[in-house]
Design a protein around this motif. Structure first.
Motif, short mmCIF file in Angstrom:
data_model
loop_
_atom_site.label_atom_id
_atom_site.label_comp_id
_atom_site.label_asym_id
_atom_site.label_seq_id
_atom_site.Cartn_x
_atom_site.Cartn_y
_atom_site.Cartn_z
N PHE A 1 6.29 3.40 -4.30
CA PHE A 1 7.48 3.61 -3.47
C PHE A 1 7.34 2.76 -2.22
CE2 PHE A 1 9.44 5.81 0.14
CZ PHE A 1 10.73 6.02 -0.32
N PRO B 1 0.84 -1.20 0.00
CA PRO B 1 0.00 0.00 0.00
C PRO B 1 0.87 1.25 0.00
CG PRO B 1 0.21 -0.82 2.24
CD PRO B 1 0.96 -1.79 1.35
N GLU C 1 3.00 -0.22 11.22
CA GLU C 1 4.25 0.35 10.70
C GLU C 1 4.07 1.82 10.32
OE1 GLU C 1 5.42 -4.05 8.97
OE2 GLU C 1 4.65 -2.54 7.61
N ILE D 1 9.33 1.52 1.36
CA ILE D 1 10.43 1.72 2.32
C ILE D 1 10.00 1.08 3.64
CG2 ILE D 1 9.59 3.95 3.22
CD1 ILE D 1 12.60 4.86 3.13
N SER E 1 0.76 -3.26 8.26
CA SER E 1 1.03 -1.95 7.64
C SER E 1 0.52 -0.81 8.51
CB SER E 1 0.35 -1.85 6.28
OG SER E 1 1.11 -2.50 5.30
C1 2AL Z 1 4.93 0.26 3.80
C2 2AL Z 1 4.05 -0.32 4.74
O1 2AL Z 1 2.83 -0.47 4.60
N1 2AL Z 1 4.81 -0.62 5.82
C3 2AL Z 1 6.10 -0.27 5.56
O2 2AL Z 1 7.05 -0.41 6.34
N2 2AL Z 1 6.14 0.26 4.31
N3 2AL Z 1 4.49 0.70 2.57
C4 2AL Z 1 5.32 1.31 1.66
N4 2AL Z 1 4.74 1.68 0.50
O3 2AL Z 1 6.51 1.48 1.88
#
Ligand code: 2AL
Length: 170
Positions: A119, A68, A87, A121, A84
């Protein structure tokens, strides 16, 4: 859960429990299930890493597309996975100012337009300013470099999710 228990779980339970260590990719859990028993949590993580590395480029990009957006539609709609949500919440992406939110929405869209995948991370290994910096900096990368960078971040996310789920036997 202790590693010895992980090694003994019925197939269906293993897949259910590890379905989201790589976001929305239960096939990864299904693929490594038959490599049990694992001698360590690191060995489980390595099997997942090897499976991802062996995917064709389209498969790696498919994994990235299962993630996402940061502070995106799923966060607003309450449809993020619980991992998610935790996080993104940890790093304050659920309480952005309106300037930050519009800046992040624009960066997410520009990034997807350029690379064809979102993107990604590892939010828990960064803070908010660092995430914004990385979004700007990585936009300049070549497509293949960015595919590789995204997958590196998927592996970091997976590492922390595994740490949350499994510990060595007492
Ligand atoms: C996320 C996510 O949902 N949790 C995380 O550490 N990185 N999504 C993202 N697009 O980088």
């Amino acid at each position: 859960m202790e590693l010895s228990r992980v090694n003994e779980l019925p197939y269906e339970d293993f897949i259910n429990i590890f379905a989201n260590v790589v976001e929305k990719c239960p096939i990864v859990a299904a693929a490594v299930c038959s490599s049990r028993p694992f001698g360590s949590v690191d060995a489980l993580e390595a099997a997942i890493g090897d499976f991802i590395d062996a995917l064709p480029e389209s498969g790696k990009e498919g994994i990235l597309r299962c993630h996402p957006d940061l502070a995106g539609r799923d966060l607003q709609a309450g449809t993020l996975t619980q991992e998610s949500l935790k996080e993104q919440g940890n790093v304050g992406l659920d309480v952005l100012t309106s300037d930050e939110a519009s800046s992040m929405a624009r960066l997410n869209e520009d990034y997807k337009k350029r690379f064809g995948f979102p993107f990604v991370i590892c939010a828990r290994m960064n803070d908010k300013p660092n995430i914004f910096r990385e979004m700007h900096a990585r936009m300049a990368n070549q497509h293949e470099v960015e595919r590789m960078r995204g997958i590196e971040e998927v592996k970091k996310i997976c590492h922390l999710r595994l740490q949350d789920l499994v510990h060595a036997d007492a």
